[in-house]
Design an enzyme around this catalytic site. Structure first.
Site, PDB file in Angstrom:
ATOM      1  NE  ARG A   4       8.442  11.040  -9.903  1.00 19.78           N
ATOM      2  CZ  ARG A   4       8.857  11.845 -10.871  1.00 19.78           C
ATOM      3  NH1 ARG A   4       8.878  13.152 -10.679  1.00 19.78           N
ATOM      4  NH2 ARG A   4       9.246  11.351 -12.012  1.00 19.78           N
TER       5      ARG A   4
ATOM      6  CE  LYS B  60      -3.231   0.298   7.308  1.00 22.74           C
ATOM      7  NZ  LYS B  60      -3.787  -1.020   7.674  1.00 22.74           N
TER       8      LYS B  60
ATOM      9  CD  GLU C  17     -13.668  -1.085  10.617  1.00 26.93           C
ATOM     10  OE1 GLU C  17     -12.778  -0.960  11.485  1.00 26.93           O
ATOM     11  OE2 GLU C  17     -13.565  -1.842   9.635  1.00 26.93           O
TER      12      GLU C  17
ATOM     13  CE  LYS D 204      -7.266   3.941  11.309  1.00 23.71           C
ATOM     14  NZ  LYS D 204      -7.953   3.484  10.108  1.00 23.71           N
TER      15      LYS D 204
ATOM     16  CD  GLU E 127      -1.067  -2.514   9.386  1.00 20.37           C
ATOM     17  OE1 GLU E 127      -1.613  -1.550   8.810  1.00 20.37           O
ATOM     18  OE2 GLU E 127      -1.437  -3.672   9.296  1.00 20.37           O
TER      19      GLU E 127
ATOM     20  NE  ARG F  44      -2.299   2.180  10.527  1.00 21.45           N
ATOM     21  CZ  ARG F  44      -2.233   3.239   9.745  1.00 21.45           C
ATOM     22  NH1 ARG F  44      -1.212   4.065   9.869  1.00 21.45           N
ATOM     23  NH2 ARG F  44      -3.168   3.508   8.870  1.00 21.45           N
TER      24      ARG F  44
ATOM     25  CG  ASN G 134      -5.647  -4.601   9.990  1.00 19.05           C
ATOM     26  OD1 ASN G 134      -6.453  -3.881   9.405  1.00 19.05           O
ATOM     27  ND2 ASN G 134      -4.344  -4.483   9.828  1.00 19.05           N
TER      28      ASN G 134
ATOM     29  CG  HIS H 123      -9.959  -5.504   9.204  1.00 21.13           C
ATOM     30  ND1 HIS H 123     -10.567  -5.268  10.415  1.00 21.13           N
ATOM     31  CD2 HIS H 123     -10.199  -4.401   8.446  1.00 21.13           C
ATOM     32  CE1 HIS H 123     -11.144  -4.073  10.399  1.00 21.13           C
ATOM     33  NE2 HIS H 123     -10.934  -3.523   9.216  1.00 21.13           N
TER      34      HIS H 123
ATOM     35  CG  HIS I  18      -9.203  -8.067   4.086  1.00 25.43           C
ATOM     36  ND1 HIS I  18      -7.946  -7.532   4.208  1.00 25.43           N
ATOM     37  CD2 HIS I  18     -10.067  -7.037   4.261  1.00 25.43           C
ATOM     38  CE1 HIS I  18      -8.049  -6.239   4.459  1.00 25.43           C
ATOM     39  NE2 HIS I  18      -9.323  -5.919   4.501  1.00 25.43           N
TER      40      HIS I  18
ATOM     41  CG  HIS J  60     -14.490  -3.037   4.922  1.00 25.44           C
ATOM     42  ND1 HIS J  60     -13.463  -3.949   4.704  1.00 25.44           N
ATOM     43  CD2 HIS J  60     -14.113  -2.293   5.999  1.00 25.44           C
ATOM     44  CE1 HIS J  60     -12.522  -3.753   5.616  1.00 25.44           C
ATOM     45  NE2 HIS J  60     -12.880  -2.760   6.403  1.00 25.44           N
TER      46      HIS J  60
END
Lengths: 367, 367
Positions: free
Chosen positions: A118, A140, A182, A224, A234, A238, A242, A245, A249, A262
């Site tokens: 955890r 992330k 990026e 960032k 987000e 934020r 993306n 993206h 994606h 990517h």
């Protein structure tokens, strides 16, 4: 060495940037709480940097976990190898996981750290340009699901991020370009002066000029870090990170993870966002073409896969994490240097964007 | 209806306790943010309560995900079924996951909520006594790993917990007893007056006297909520909630998950903790025997598996989450009603505890 601080209250952490940091034991060990350390890396990076890192960890009980390399392995089965390694070596909840590698390693090792017993401590040592400017900052973590990219994961902050710019010397040229996608993104969404600097310095960056690289990484991480500090989970601004993206994606999912890098998918996706912003009347044709030219100069693809249909794009975009109650929100540009997240656009503009002739656009933007 | 509040700053949430709450739509819907809801339950609970719950969710877009029943399914493969269901039904990050079932369902649905798109809302509707008094309070979620129980998970708080005491009417007697193991635990670790109440009311609880059940659940949840509020991430006092669990987990792991019920293993483990506390000179033989008698009166096993060797116990206990830097910390009783977590005990006392004749002890404590 440059040090940036990501401000997140009790989860704040430093980012160290400089050449040769991997060989500096102090930077790592001051962030390790217990006696156990697990280094998670992959088969490509291990022969290059694992030994140097291990020398910096003398005196600790270190387990190294070497995973297969590639986005196709960013899944539960590979994550399980990390848990197997930790449990076999009997690591307890005071262990520290160090991610040594690119974004895939960082995402998986970070998610393993978030979940193992955890939650245990975690340090990022990103070795690719993409992970240095993107996935090592912001917390992330996660893995892919057969039905969608990064669908399973956690927001989990590292104790520290160590960016050794010297590690870019062993990076394949194609991956350097993917990282530049990026870097360029930060200029496009929030920093027009940086965009101008990039237009002048892309050749220096591609030639691995260390001073130019250090400046670009610093500016990118700072941009960032600013955005993440303002919106850790987000819910708002934020999401502008993306840019490109959602389209990107869709490309990655349709082609199968790992076929396009990517950053390459993001580059083509960014061209689509530029085109849609142009069609909405927000960008001039000249500004759209400036963006496309910069991506081309960085050695990036600016034409989406020609065999992908609008229906295929829409199918994959429908499961994007930016979909809220069925509304597809997109990151678009109000102008160069200012991004917005919006679901408020005419559907026919999205359809026209998906049908645009990007091969012709790539050609004309350079003429 | 009783309402308790677990105080955790911005992650605070209410626990509602009462008969027939499942049929009260208001209690649920006021905690649902979006339009999508996913009910995660199992094949045993679904025929009993799913329809009632669905009626309370009219107007929402509800997906129900029915998992196989049992601790043996508390693994990644089953968790994957939740993600498959969410992605197939295109649930976005504003969805709410409702866990309808026992501890296994709560742990898995909660972990799925913690991980799906890096975190979505989550409501607990525990239907077993064990999950009502234990796993629904405190935010522990997770799954088992072949090498250890609950080794992969997250601390993740629900938006609300709804405890319908009427649902205990369909609970098998053996599982009611297993739940009582945790109820008794609260008396042993922090509430001697409650222990005395339990000694008088165990027969009423086993006969499903609703008033007695409501009081016992309330006291148990309140005790746990106090401890969790003081120590959300188990750095200190929260570990006392694991009385009997370190020995108990060893039993569960060695026998294979699901052969002993969790509460049964905890009961036998609690007897071992009572015995060790007696051997340390902290408990009198009479107080140790009071504890054993209470567990017996609740219909619980008080003798560990006779074929388990001290070496097998030690092997499984070595990967317990309470191990820090190689030191095995145990939850023991200073006196009835006061637990401590300590690694400061003579090793030979632990060894003697593992070798004790529990069958004889069970017999003599009742004479």
């Amino acid at each position: 060495m440059q040090t940036l601080h990501v401000e997140l209250g009790e989860r704040s952490y430093p980012i160290y940037i400089g050449a040769g940091l991997l060989a500096d034991p102090e930077l790592l060990t001051c962030h390790i709480g217990g006696r156990q350390v697990a280094v998670v890396t992959n088969e490509t990076v291990a022969p290059l940097y694992l030994e140097t890192l291990m020398r910096s960890l003398e005196g600790f009980k270190v387990a190294s976990i070497v995973l297969p390399d590639g986005e196709v392995f960013k899944n539960w089965e590979t994550l399980q190898l990390i848990f197997d390694g930790l449990l076999t070596a009997r690591h307890d909840r005071r262990t520290t996981i160090i991610a040594l590698g690119g974004g895939v390693i960082g995402d998986m090792a970070g998610f393993a750290a978030a979940c193992y017993q955890r939650g245990v401590d975690f340090i990022q040592v990103p070795t690719t340009l993409l992970s240095q400017v993107d996935s090592s900052v912001g917390g992330k973590t996660g893995i892919n699901h057969p039905l969608g990219k990064n669908m399973v994961g956690a927001f989990y902050q590292p104790k520290a991020v160590l960016i050794d710019t010297a590690s870019l010397r062993t990076l394949p040229e194609r991956e350097l370009s993917a990282g530049l996608a990026e870097v360029i993104k930060y200029g496009l969404i929030c920093d027009e002066p940086f965009l101008v600097w990039l237009e002048q310095n892309i050749p220096a960056l591609r030639a691995l000029d260390q001073q130019a690289l250090t400046y670009a990484i610093e500016q990118s991480c700072a941009a960032k870090a600013r955005v993440v500090a303002a919106d850790e989970r987000e819910s708002g601004v934020r999401a502008t990170l993306n840019l490109g993206h959602t389209f990107g994606h869709a490309i990655e999912t349709e082609q199968g993870y790992g076929v396009w890098l990517h950053g390459e998918a993001v580059a083509a996706g960014t061209v689509m966002a530029l085109e849609m912003s142009y069609r909405l009347g927000w960008l001039s044709a000249a500004d759209r073409d400036r963006g496309i030219r910069l991506l081309q100069a960085a050695g990036l693809p600016v034409v989406p896969p020609q065999d992908m249909t609008p229906a295929q794009f829409l199918e994959h975009m429908a499961v994007d994490k930016k979909v809220l109650d069925g509304q597809l929100r997109l990151v678009l540009l109000r102008r160069l240097g200012e991004a917005v997240v919006t679901a408020d656009y005419p559907r026919e503009i999205l359809d026209a964007t998906l049908r645009s002739d990007y091969a012709a656009l790539a050609q004309s933007s350079n003429s």
